[in-house]
Scaffold this motif. Structure first.
Motif, PDB file in Angstrom:
ATOM      1  N   GLU A  69       1.093  -1.090  -0.008  1.00 42.25           N
ATOM      2  CA  GLU A  69      -0.157  -0.288  -0.099  1.00 42.25           C
ATOM      3  C   GLU A  69       0.676   1.206  -0.331  1.00 42.25           C
ATOM      4  O   GLU A  69       2.342   0.751   0.782  1.00 42.25           O
ATOM      5  CB  GLU A  69      -1.075   0.027   1.508  1.00 42.25           C
ATOM      6  N   PHE A  70       0.730   2.290  -0.312  1.00 42.26           N
ATOM      7  CA  PHE A  70       1.233   3.456  -0.456  1.00 42.26           C
ATOM      8  C   PHE A  70       0.412   4.786  -0.591  1.00 42.26           C
ATOM      9  O   PHE A  70      -1.005   4.996  -1.549  1.00 42.26           O
ATOM     10  CB  PHE A  70       2.114   3.561  -2.040  1.00 42.26           C
ATOM     11  N   ARG A  71       1.016   5.850  -0.650  1.00 36.07           N
ATOM     12  CA  ARG A  71       0.549   7.290  -0.986  1.00 36.07           C
ATOM     13  C   ARG A  71       0.936   7.558  -1.567  1.00 36.07           C
ATOM     14  O   ARG A  71       2.016   7.364  -2.055  1.00 36.07           O
ATOM     15  CB  ARG A  71       0.885   7.919   0.534  1.00 36.07           C
ATOM     16  N   LEU A  72      -0.217   8.005  -3.091  1.00 34.99           N
ATOM     17  CA  LEU A  72       0.678   9.011  -3.886  1.00 34.99           C
ATOM     18  C   LEU A  72       1.292  10.258  -3.771  1.00 34.99           C
ATOM     19  O   LEU A  72       1.207  11.266  -2.958  1.00 34.99           O
ATOM     20  CB  LEU A  72      -0.679   9.088  -5.274  1.00 34.99           C
ATOM     21  N   ASP A  73       2.744  10.381  -3.930  1.00 35.48           N
ATOM     22  CA  ASP A  73       3.642  10.994  -3.460  1.00 35.48           C
ATOM     23  C   ASP A  73       3.250  12.995  -4.665  1.00 35.48           C
ATOM     24  O   ASP A  73       4.076  11.837  -5.796  1.00 35.48           O
ATOM     25  CB  ASP A  73       5.056  10.545  -4.139  1.00 35.48           C
ATOM     26  N   HIS A  74       2.460  13.589  -4.508  1.00 29.25           N
ATOM     27  CA  HIS A  74       2.300  14.544  -5.306  1.00 29.25           C
ATOM     28  C   HIS A  74       3.624  15.099  -5.320  1.00 29.25           C
ATOM     29  O   HIS A  74       3.551  16.182  -6.335  1.00 29.25           O
ATOM     30  CB  HIS A  74       0.992  15.126  -5.452  1.00 29.25           C
ATOM     31  N   ASN A  75       4.212  15.596  -4.908  1.00 29.07           N
ATOM     32  CA  ASN A  75       5.361  16.437  -4.589  1.00 29.07           C
ATOM     33  C   ASN A  75       6.637  15.681  -5.848  1.00 29.07           C
ATOM     34  O   ASN A  75       7.842  16.144  -5.782  1.00 29.07           O
ATOM     35  CB  ASN A  75       6.306  16.183  -4.189  1.00 29.07           C
TER      36      ASN A  75
END
Length: 159
Positions: A69-75
């Motif tokens: 699982e992960f969080r999208l890195d918008h940076n």
């Protein structure tokens, strides 16, 4: 019936080192020098910069896949994934880059071989609710696109 796993392994292998519909990346790059790899096209891209871009995204998605699982890195600034460090611009740096490229493709193969089919069908709410098999398949499409770019750049360099 083929499994998602076998199809994904086939796609990744075709991009990197299995000559099928097109010349695989490893074969395209095997006789390329560092000097040739940094020659830029009209868009300011070089083979080396595209290879760095492929390494970045294949490593990033492999890391996410392993984590489950992960969080999208918008940076993440995609343009920065093409960067080539000035201190790397030599034959040693090019060989290191090629080793890193090979390592990520080998790692993907190993991870996929060890993965349960059920993981590949798991939906990712954080990523448009896509299943893992779809994400990895699209990564292969991304790889194939850039393999084509690299082949064209090499042909331009070696006219």
């Amino acid at each position: 019936m083929m499994s998602y796993k076998s199809i994904l392994i086939d796609q990744l292998t075709a991009c990197y080192n299995d000559k099928s519909w097109f010349i695989p990346l490893a074969e395209i790059l095997e006789d390329l020098t560092a000097e040739e790899a940094v020659i830029k096209n009209d868009n300011g891209q070089s083979i080396w910069s595209i290879v760095n871009h492929l390494i970045f995204w294949n490593e990033k998605w492999l890391e996410r896949f392993k984590a489950g699982e992960f969080r999208l890195d918008h940076n993440i600034a995609n343009d920065e994934t093409f960067a080539v460090a000035q201190e790397q611009l030599n034959e040693s740096g090019w060989k290191e880059t090629l080793n890193r490229l090979e390592n990520v493709f080998v790692s993907w193969r190993v991870v996929l071989e060890e993965t349960e089919e059920s993981k590949l069908t798991k939906q990712l709410p954080e990523y448009f609710d896509a299943p893992w098999w779809g994400v990895v398949s699209n990564l292969s499409i991304h790889n194939a696109y850039h393999v084509g770019q690299i082949m064209l750049l090499k042909k331009q360099i070696r006219v």
